[in-house]
Scaffold this motif. Sequence first.
Motif: not given
Length: 288
Positions: A17-22
């Motif tokens: 999730s986090e890396k995709s949003m970054t």
Amino acid sequence: MDSGNLKIAVQKSGRLSEKSMTLIKESGIRLTQEGKLKLVSAGQNFPVEVLFLRDDDIPQYVADNVADIGIVGENEVMEKQKPVDIIDRPGFAKCRLSLAIPQSMEYNGLSFFNGRKIATSYPKILQKFLTENKIGAEIHEISGSVEIAPGIGLADAIFDIVSSGSTLISNRLKEVEVVLRSEAVIIASRDISGPKKHILDQLLFRIHAVLNAGNNKYILLNAPNESLEKITALLPGMKSPTIMPLAEKGWSSLHSVVNENDFWDIIQKLKELGAQGILVIPIEKMIV
Ligand code: PRP
Ligand code: ZN
């Protein structure tokens, strides 16, 4: 009605999730501020919509054109076997799909699994592996919290994602066989065309600029003129390095780009060639 925006599916919560949003944010896309429970967020300055979904559902949604592209673990793509294309590998969420057993049990090779019960969310990948290795085990499919199955007597072993390995340790399990490796991939529907294809190309262009930048650093140094030729060979840069004379006679300043993977190797050689005052600066975006 289809808005014409490119719809991007990302994992709602989990390892990706986090890396995709970054990645989306660093591509310069500003999303409308939505509450945590909201399932869709729209781009304010770029024609996209981000759909927050369970990773297990992303291949299906992309195959059905509910989303146009998705950022998801390759493990889900391999397991679900939906008609989608892998169009990019952004290089994060690297992990393995492994067999693990209770720490207390002795492991003596694959035959351990004969006649055992294995809990997993990846029955197809596991079945293929067992068949290839002629192991007769019972696959128990569960959709979440696979790692607690042996502890509660539901299975003898598990087959699941291992990343840092901390989930295994906290459930007193040990990894005994790595079956395959996985990482984040960008998948796309096979039906993207026209204006959406154009938005996708623009988005991929931006994503590549972000990813290239991440692997490269801007480097500045001072060097004696007699070493410039050798230093230039070490630091070819994007085209060739920029070289400017220093006020001090016989010395120049050289600016270039260096790949992170070769970084320490090159620094060592630069010092041997008499380079001084070496500065290394992060690059935010890089268009090659
Ligand atoms: C996976 C897996 C484990 C965890 C392993 O979850 O199910 O719970 O990651 O990571 P670790 O070795 O760093 O502890 P994932 O986010 O892939 O998705 P899921 O929750 O949908 O299974
Ligand atoms: Zn999942």
